[in-house]
Design a protein around this motif. Sequence first.
Motif, PDB file in Angstrom:
ATOM      1  N   LEU A  31       0.830  -1.206   0.000  1.00 45.90           N
ATOM      2  CA  LEU A  31       0.000   0.000   0.000  1.00 45.90           C
ATOM      3  C   LEU A  31       0.863   1.254   0.000  1.00 45.90           C
ATOM      4  N   LEU A  32       1.905   1.264   0.828  1.00 52.35           N
ATOM      5  CA  LEU A  32       2.776   2.427   0.894  1.00 52.35           C
ATOM      6  C   LEU A  32       3.508   2.633  -0.426  1.00 52.35           C
ATOM      7  N   GLY A  33       3.960   1.558  -1.050  1.00 57.06           N
ATOM      8  CA  GLY A  33       4.601   1.677  -2.353  1.00 57.06           C
ATOM      9  C   GLY A  33       3.670   2.301  -3.382  1.00 57.06           C
ATOM     10  N   TYR A  34       2.429   1.869  -3.377  1.00 54.64           N
ATOM     11  CA  TYR A  34       1.424   2.429  -4.290  1.00 54.64           C
ATOM     12  C   TYR A  34       1.160   3.901  -3.959  1.00 54.64           C
ATOM     13  N   LEU A  35       0.995   4.196  -2.683  1.00 55.99           N
ATOM     14  CA  LEU A  35       0.706   5.572  -2.272  1.00 55.99           C
ATOM     15  C   LEU A  35       1.881   6.511  -2.538  1.00 55.99           C
ATOM     16  N   LEU A  36       3.098   6.005  -2.450  1.00 57.78           N
ATOM     17  CA  LEU A  36       4.265   6.818  -2.797  1.00 57.78           C
ATOM     18  C   LEU A  36       4.181   7.271  -4.250  1.00 57.78           C
ATOM     19  N   ARG A  37       3.749   6.383  -5.124  1.00 57.43           N
ATOM     20  CA  ARG A  37       3.613   6.737  -6.541  1.00 57.43           C
ATOM     21  C   ARG A  37       2.511   7.773  -6.741  1.00 57.43           C
ATOM     22  N   LEU A  38       1.462   7.684  -5.971  1.00 55.42           N
ATOM     23  CA  LEU A  38       0.364   8.645  -6.124  1.00 55.42           C
ATOM     24  C   LEU A  38       0.696   9.995  -5.497  1.00 55.42           C
ATOM     25  N   ALA A  39       1.289   9.955  -4.311  1.00 56.02           N
ATOM     26  CA  ALA A  39       1.504  11.189  -3.554  1.00 56.02           C
ATOM     27  C   ALA A  39       2.781  11.919  -3.943  1.00 56.02           C
ATOM     28  N   GLY A  40       3.800  11.168  -4.316  1.00 59.12           N
ATOM     29  CA  GLY A  40       5.042  11.795  -4.720  1.00 59.12           C
ATOM     30  C   GLY A  40       6.043  12.017  -3.602  1.00 59.12           C
ATOM     31  N   ASP A  41       5.629  11.910  -2.351  1.00 59.52           N
ATOM     32  CA  ASP A  41       6.598  12.022  -1.262  1.00 59.52           C
ATOM     33  C   ASP A  41       6.195  11.097  -0.119  1.00 59.52           C
ATOM     34  N   ARG A  42       7.191  10.649   0.594  1.00 60.82           N
ATOM     35  CA  ARG A  42       6.987   9.640   1.630  1.00 60.82           C
ATOM     36  C   ARG A  42       6.087  10.126   2.763  1.00 60.82           C
ATOM     37  N   MET A  43       6.273  11.356   3.213  1.00 61.82           N
ATOM     38  CA  MET A  43       5.483  11.842   4.349  1.00 61.82           C
ATOM     39  C   MET A  43       3.986  11.869   4.002  1.00 61.82           C
ATOM     40  N   THR A  44       3.658  12.382   2.825  1.00 56.07           N
ATOM     41  CA  THR A  44       2.255  12.413   2.414  1.00 56.07           C
ATOM     42  C   THR A  44       1.706  11.000   2.253  1.00 56.07           C
ATOM     43  N   ARG A  78      -6.892   4.189  -2.392  1.00 58.35           N
ATOM     44  CA  ARG A  78      -7.053   5.066  -3.568  1.00 58.35           C
ATOM     45  C   ARG A  78      -8.015   6.208  -3.249  1.00 58.35           C
ATOM     46  N   ARG A  79      -9.135   5.885  -2.606  1.00 59.57           N
ATOM     47  CA  ARG A  79     -10.101   6.928  -2.245  1.00 59.57           C
ATOM     48  C   ARG A  79      -9.507   7.919  -1.251  1.00 59.57           C
ATOM     49  N   GLN A  80      -8.752   7.416  -0.280  1.00 60.80           N
ATOM     50  CA  GLN A  80      -8.121   8.312   0.694  1.00 60.80           C
ATOM     51  C   GLN A  80      -7.097   9.217   0.014  1.00 60.80           C
ATOM     52  N   ALA A  81      -6.347   8.657  -0.928  1.00 61.01           N
ATOM     53  CA  ALA A  81      -5.370   9.469  -1.673  1.00 61.01           C
ATOM     54  C   ALA A  81      -6.085  10.527  -2.494  1.00 61.01           C
ATOM     55  N   TRP A  82      -7.158  10.129  -3.138  1.00 61.58           N
ATOM     56  CA  TRP A  82      -7.936  11.077  -3.938  1.00 61.58           C
ATOM     57  C   TRP A  82      -8.442  12.213  -3.059  1.00 61.58           C
ATOM     58  N   ARG A  84      -7.206  13.294  -0.225  1.00 64.73           N
ATOM     59  CA  ARG A  84      -6.087  14.100   0.276  1.00 64.73           C
ATOM     60  C   ARG A  84      -5.467  14.950  -0.830  1.00 64.73           C
ATOM     61  N   LEU A  85      -5.346  14.386  -2.027  1.00 63.63           N
ATOM     62  CA  LEU A  85      -4.601  15.055  -3.102  1.00 63.63           C
ATOM     63  C   LEU A  85      -5.482  15.899  -4.023  1.00 63.63           C
ATOM     64  N   ARG A  86      -6.778  15.822  -3.848  1.00 65.32           N
ATOM     65  CA  ARG A  86      -7.692  16.584  -4.696  1.00 65.32           C
ATOM     66  C   ARG A  86      -7.344  18.064  -4.634  1.00 65.32           C
ATOM     67  N   GLY A  87      -7.245  18.660  -5.790  1.00 65.09           N
ATOM     68  CA  GLY A  87      -6.964  20.082  -5.843  1.00 65.09           C
ATOM     69  C   GLY A  87      -5.498  20.433  -5.788  1.00 65.09           C
ATOM     70  N   THR A  88      -4.626  19.425  -5.673  1.00 67.84           N
ATOM     71  CA  THR A  88      -3.197  19.705  -5.695  1.00 67.84           C
ATOM     72  C   THR A  88      -2.658  19.371  -7.076  1.00 67.84           C
ATOM     73  N   ALA A  89      -1.500  19.892  -7.380  1.00 69.02           N
ATOM     74  CA  ALA A  89      -0.867  19.594  -8.668  1.00 69.02           C
ATOM     75  C   ALA A  89      -0.522  18.110  -8.719  1.00 69.02           C
ATOM     76  N   PRO A  90      -0.526  17.516  -9.930  1.00 71.95           N
ATOM     77  CA  PRO A  90      -0.159  16.102 -10.020  1.00 71.95           C
ATOM     78  C   PRO A  90       1.235  15.888  -9.444  1.00 71.95           C
ATOM     79  N   PRO A  91       1.399  14.870  -8.613  1.00 66.69           N
ATOM     80  CA  PRO A  91       2.687  14.650  -7.971  1.00 66.69           C
ATOM     81  C   PRO A  91       3.709  14.064  -8.933  1.00 66.69           C
ATOM     82  N   VAL A  92       4.959  14.313  -8.628  1.00 67.53           N
ATOM     83  CA  VAL A  92       6.044  13.648  -9.326  1.00 67.53           C
ATOM     84  C   VAL A  92       6.303  12.367  -8.562  1.00 67.53           C
ATOM     85  N   PRO A  93       6.297  11.206  -9.224  1.00 66.38           N
ATOM     86  CA  PRO A  93       6.503   9.963  -8.497  1.00 66.38           C
ATOM     87  C   PRO A  93       7.822   9.982  -7.723  1.00 66.38           C
TER      88      PRO A  93
END
Length: 181
Positions: A31-44, A78-82, A84-93
Amino acid sequence: MDETDAQLLARVAGGDGDALVGLYERHARRLLGYLLRLAGDRMTAEEILQDTLLAVWRSAGTYGQQSQVSTWLFGVARRQAWNRLRGTAPPVPAEPDDRAADPGPGPDELAIAAAGGTPVAAAVARLPDHQREVVGLVLVAGLPLAEAAEVLGVPVGTVKSRLHHARAALARALTAQGVPQ
């Protein structure tokens, strides 16, 4: 005898915190590996993973056993990432992180390592969101195509098509950068 994911989730629905820990231990890395790709940074990504676990705690009773528990967990993530990230610029993996990767690299991970990571990460960052998400689910998290399709709410053929186009785009980008294939 080890409990199945479904048994653990049923215990979570009954308020058993140890069962949630069990699910976390089984699925957090992927899950964290997937979320890293979506969020772009480890803390997020870690914050989204915490949000995911809270959502699992609250909604475990809604699991309808129509999919595997792991698929359901990726859908929640995926829903939680959506959210959290809604309205932000697309992350860089994020660059590949060994702590979040499953042990035993597969062919895709070996290809990324051979390419040095940086050109690949840059090429992945330029993919359209729908292709980047499929790459994250299938190549990073290691979900089977059918499970990725279920998480995304699209047919398996759509996942195959997106993955095919993503691989082709990555090959073109890496070739243009002079990275051997």
